[in-house]
Motif scaffolding. Structure first.
Motif, PDB file in Angstrom:
ATOM      1  N   SER A  86      -9.625 -20.616   0.669  1.00  0.00           N
ATOM      2  CA  SER A  86     -10.667 -21.422   1.522  1.00  0.00           C
ATOM      3  C   SER A  86     -12.181 -20.907   0.907  1.00  0.00           C
ATOM      4  O   SER A  86     -12.484 -19.431   1.132  1.00  0.00           O
ATOM      5  CB  SER A  86     -10.354 -21.978   3.181  1.00  0.00           C
ATOM      6  N   TYR A  92     -24.402 -28.934   1.235  1.00  0.00           N
ATOM      7  CA  TYR A  92     -24.259 -29.662   1.592  1.00  0.00           C
ATOM      8  C   TYR A  92     -24.352 -30.743  -0.102  1.00  0.00           C
ATOM      9  O   TYR A  92     -25.727 -30.635  -0.613  1.00  0.00           O
ATOM     10  CB  TYR A  92     -24.037 -30.861   2.313  1.00  0.00           C
ATOM     11  N   ASP A 121      -9.869 -30.930  -0.052  1.00  0.00           N
ATOM     12  CA  ASP A 121     -10.764 -30.742   1.177  1.00  0.00           C
ATOM     13  C   ASP A 121     -10.035 -32.441   1.443  1.00  0.00           C
ATOM     14  O   ASP A 121     -10.648 -33.636   1.376  1.00  0.00           O
ATOM     15  CB  ASP A 121     -12.970 -31.451   0.674  1.00  0.00           C
ATOM     16  N   ASP A 144     -18.666 -32.160   1.679  1.00  0.00           N
ATOM     17  CA  ASP A 144     -20.097 -32.432   3.019  1.00  0.00           C
ATOM     18  C   ASP A 144     -19.587 -31.189   4.211  1.00  0.00           C
ATOM     19  O   ASP A 144     -19.113 -31.950   5.615  1.00  0.00           O
ATOM     20  CB  ASP A 144     -20.183 -33.453   3.685  1.00  0.00           C
ATOM     21  N   THR A 145     -19.002 -30.727   4.042  1.00  0.00           N
ATOM     22  CA  THR A 145     -18.344 -29.701   5.190  1.00  0.00           C
ATOM     23  C   THR A 145     -18.381 -27.313   4.576  1.00  0.00           C
ATOM     24  O   THR A 145     -18.935 -27.753   4.139  1.00  0.00           O
ATOM     25  CB  THR A 145     -16.662 -29.434   4.739  1.00  0.00           C
ATOM     26  N   ASN A 146     -18.431 -27.255   5.702  1.00  0.00           N
ATOM     27  CA  ASN A 146     -18.675 -25.872   5.524  1.00  0.00           C
ATOM     28  C   ASN A 146     -17.248 -25.526   5.391  1.00  0.00           C
ATOM     29  O   ASN A 146     -18.010 -24.143   4.514  1.00  0.00           O
ATOM     30  CB  ASN A 146     -19.203 -25.414   7.200  1.00  0.00           C
ATOM     31  N   LEU A 148     -14.481 -25.403   2.086  1.00  0.00           N
ATOM     32  CA  LEU A 148     -13.849 -26.464   1.420  1.00  0.00           C
ATOM     33  C   LEU A 148     -12.546 -25.757   1.428  1.00  0.00           C
ATOM     34  O   LEU A 148     -12.067 -24.623   0.812  1.00  0.00           O
ATOM     35  CB  LEU A 148     -14.731 -26.321   0.545  1.00  0.00           C
TER      36      LEU A 148
END
Length: 820
Positions: A86, A92, A121, A144-146, A148
């Motif tokens: 992770s 983003y 993702d 577009d996520t905090n 990956l």
């Protein structure tokens, strides 16, 4: 699933690179997998990873690494169950994700035996992955996520997955933009939302230059030379400059491509005095079939001395992707300013993307040129989304409900259809007698060998029952071609690949398969069925059947053992055809074409007569093929058909091209080019010869008018052709190539003259003076039919003062009213 969160400090060692203004990514994770220590590659530091014991992962070290191999590839992280990394995402947007795989054997693990999938993702990017050598797989994707998450999943019986190194870093905002890309198909339109696609890099090409390593690139990319992908290396010439590109106007940056890409190029090789020759530079890239691709082409005008001198066209997979490119305008009136153009294109069944650049119609003869500096090809990944257990259960319920409801609806339809069929059967009319049928129905395999003349238009629409008697099930064609085995491919064209096949009744067939799922070529597909389902002639290729199941467009023809005439004339190394064989092939082809022109009320105009569309069977009997561009001829009260120009360069009737008025004389012109092609054994257009020889028709006509045609004939024919036969053949070809259609003979006249040329070739010489003063070699004890060129006929008396024309030995093909 055990997950180890890794939060690495972004490394900023780019100052070691020699760029004055380097790109610094906000997210920058470089991971040396399977090791606790750091290592470097191209001045970039990869940090060691860590997994606690018992987590289903194992650290491996290669005890015998290959000499000079990077230390990054000496270790690997092996996963014996589903595991993940992770990465915290600060910004983003578009990121580059790279996986390094280097297989070796250690601690009982043979990494070449690993079989696994990789998801990023929640998108599966790699599946059934078997790595046999050092591999770098690169993806460009929007994040577009905090956090990956990258997941490795062992598959099948291998029991493990692995990775040697991982890179995740932010890409420049303008690397992939949503506007400006062109979707290349029959019509070029804008492709939108490009940045939402997941792109896998397949090729990065430094056209005209040398290999570039990550040392030379601000985004640490490899660029390879283009020479291995050039189709005809002699058509291209390297160009280079020592001047640094001007990035102010063109829209490209050093992150789009490095300086060295824009400082080299390939341009048209015009060193052999072919100033007016028009030809393309072409590259071919194997990419795999039936996938969407982003093709990014890089340009920088380093060959022009001033602005607005360079105009050229771009072609991708045979489509005109961009016409009349003017780099001066695109670069906002700045010479040598880098720019790029994006195209979205589907690879066809051949699995190849073909890129060409060539001169525009706007090009002057003095400045005719085309260039390319760089190319990138990225596959649009057909990703599959991972599902949670809850989502899967919900979907399963809906599938069950849909199946039950759908089954009930289908049962109702079946009952209704059965009742309607019974009702229709009771009312069915008595079938018409066979004599009233325009054409004898074809057998599903091979068809009838006899047909009757139809008075309706040759390209009439199918009846209410369509052409169902010609349909062949897709499963049958799969069986016939061993599931479209690549080893059975015998040809390819704009429509698709052609396979050799054998049907269940042992009939050999040629199976022409369009790109599955594509509607490209649909009009040609329908025209071919319409024309060939209504005609039968010994010199026209027969349609065995067709298939349109499962979005397929497949045409099945009788198999022609010897292939296209072109292969037997030049370029393939096949045995040389004798002059007699060539004459017989021309005669047979003319017979097939004559039948097309005269066998119907309006006739059929082929529109694409050329040596590749004349096929030979095992006995070298010719048959005209490929009727996808065919059109009905004009009605009785018309002189032409007004239509868009179709055909092949070098064979195209100039009058048809200028006026867009099609007549059967357009086929005659094309056939005239074929006659010279047969005589001279060279292509209709050859851009690599001297300027005056590029166009065969024009060049041969010059020698014919000088009466010196023997100077340019195929060297293999020297001493074979009798002067009378060569003279008649040359005159016939010359008349076919008359500037205006009204001055050209009919194909029937051409056939008559070719038969005459064959008789002159086969006869023993006897000198006879004609009324026009010419002395020709004529056969002994043979009656020669009238020669349309002189309008002279040889007649015999019956002893009672009456005369009759002897037609028993010649031209029986022309004596029947139906034109056969």
């Amino acid at each position: 699933m055990e997950t180890k969160n890794l939060h690495f400090l972004s490394l900023t060692l780019l100052s070691l690179l020699h760029f004055s203004a380097s790109f610094t990514p906000l997210d920058n994770y470089l991971l040396n997998c399977g090791s606790l220590s750091n290592t470097s590659l191209f001045n970039r530091v990869f940090a060691g990873d860590s997994y606690k014991p018992g987590s289903g992962s194992i650290s491996l070290t290669n005890q015998n690494p290959p000499p000079n191999s990077p230390a990054l590839y000496h270790t690997a992280r092996v996963f014996t169950r589903i595991s993940s990394y992770s990465f915290g995402i600060k910004k983003y947007g578009t990121h580059m994700v790279r996986f390094h795989f280097s297989p070796f054997v250690a601690q009982g693990f043979d990494l070449k035996a690993a079989n696994f999938s990789v998801s990023v993702d929640r998108l599966v990017l790699l599946t059934d992955l078997h790595v046999r050598d050092n591999v770098l797989r690169e993806y460009i994707m929007k994040i577009d996520t905090n956090v990956l998450e990258i997941v490795f999943t062992p598959l099948d019986n291998s029991g493990f997955a692995y990775v040697s190194a991982i890179e995740v870093f932010s890409a420049p905002e303008d690397l992939i933009v949503d506007y400006g890309a062109k979707l290349v198909s029959a019509d070029v339109v804008e492709y939108k939302n490009l940045s939402s696609q997941v792109l896998e890099t397949i090729y990065r090409i430094n056209v005209g230059g040398s290999k570039l390593t990550p040392f030379n690139d601000t985004l640490w990319r490899d660029w390879v030379p283009d020479v291995d992908y050039l189709v005809l290396k002699s058509a291209a010439k390297r160009a280079s400059t020592s001047n640094i590109p001007n990035y102010q106007r063109g829209g490209a940056t050093r992150e789009i491509a490095p300086d060295n890409v824009y400082m080299t190029a390939q341009e048209m090789n015009r060193d052999k005095a072919i100033t007016d020759a028009r030809f393309n530079i072409t590259w071919e890239f194997p990419v795999g079939s039936n996938s969407g691709h982003l093709v990014r082409l890089h340009f920088c005008d380093i060959v022009s001395p001033a602005l607005n001198l360079l105009y050229f066209n771009i072609y991708i997979n045979g489509y005109a992707a961009y016409r009349d490119v003017d780099l001066s305008v695109l670069a906002t009136n700045e010479l040598a300013s880098p720019l790029y153009i994006d195209f979205v294109v589907d690879s066809d069944v051949s699995g190849v993307i073909q890129i060409s650049v060539g001169p525009s119609d706007l090009s002057s003869s003095v400045r005719m040129n085309a260039i390319l500096n760089g190319a990138e090809i990225m596959r649009m990944v057909n990703v599959s989304h991972l599902q949670t257990e809850a989502v899967s259960k919900k979907k399963s319920i809906w599938i069950l409900v849909g199946t039950v409801v759908g089954g009930f609806v289908i049962l109702c339809f079946a009952i209704v259809a059965f009742l309607l069929a019974l009702k229709r059967r009771k009312k069915k009319l008595k079938p018409a007698p066979a004599e009233s049928v325009g054409w004898t129905p074809l057998r599903i395999y091979g068809g009838s060998s006899h047909s009757r003349m139809s008075e309706r238009t040759a390209l009439a629409s199918p009846g209410p029952n369509g052409y169902h008697f010609l349909k062949i099930p897709f499963a049958e064609l799969q069986l016939a071609t061993n599931n479209f085995d690549k080893n059975l491919i015998v040809g390819s064209g704009g429509f698709g690949m052609v396979y050799k096949g054998v049907l269940r009744d042992n009939t050999k067939v040629a199976v022409k398969r369009g790109v599955p799922g594509s509607r490209q070529g649909l009009p040609e597909f329908q025209t071919e069925i319409t024309v060939l389902s209504q005609i039968r002639h010994q010199h026209l290729v027969s349609l065995v059947g067709y298939c349109e199941e499962q979005s397929e467009m497949i045409l099945v023809y009788e198999y022609m053992e010897k292939g296209p005439l072109k292969k037997h004339l030049y370029g393939s190394g096949l045995p040389t055809l004798s002059w007699k064989q060539r004459l017989e092939i021309c005669i047979g082809s003319a017979r097939g074409l004559h039948y097309l022109h005269t066998g119907f009320a309006q006739g059929i105009i082929h529109r694409d007569i050329k040596s590749t569309n004349i096929l030979l069977d095992e006995n070298y009997v010719p048959k005209v093929a490929d009727f996808g561009l065919s059109r009905s001829g004009p009605c009785l009260n018309e002189t032409h058909v007004s239509t868009g120009v179709k055909g092949s360069f070098g064979y195209l009737d100039p009058e048809y091209f200028r006026r867009q008025q099609l007549t059967d004389k357009s086929d005659v012109y094309s056939f005239g080019v074929v006659l010279f092609e047969v005589l001279c054994a060279r292509p209709a257009v050859d851009p690599l010869v001297d300027r005056e020889q590029v166009n065969l028709g024009e060049w041969a006509m010059q020698w014919q008018k000088k009466g010196m045609l023997e100077k340019i004939i195929d060297p293999h024919l020297v001493g074979q052709i009798k002067p009378g036969s060569l003279k008649k053949f040359g005159e016939t070809a010359e008349k076919c190539l008359a500037e205006y259609g009204a001055d050209r003979p009919t194909i029937g006249d051409v056939l008559w003259n070719l038969e005459y040329a064959l008789q002159l070739q086969e006869s023993r010489p006897r000198r006879e003076v004609h009324e026009d003063g010419d002395i020709n070699e004529l056969p002994t004890n043979t009656i020669v039919p009238g020669d349309p060129a002189t309008n002279a006929r040889t007649e015999e008396g019956d002893g009672n003062g009456s005369l009759e024309i002897n037609t028993s030995q010649v031209f029986s093909q022309l004596m029947t009213n139906d034109g056969r």
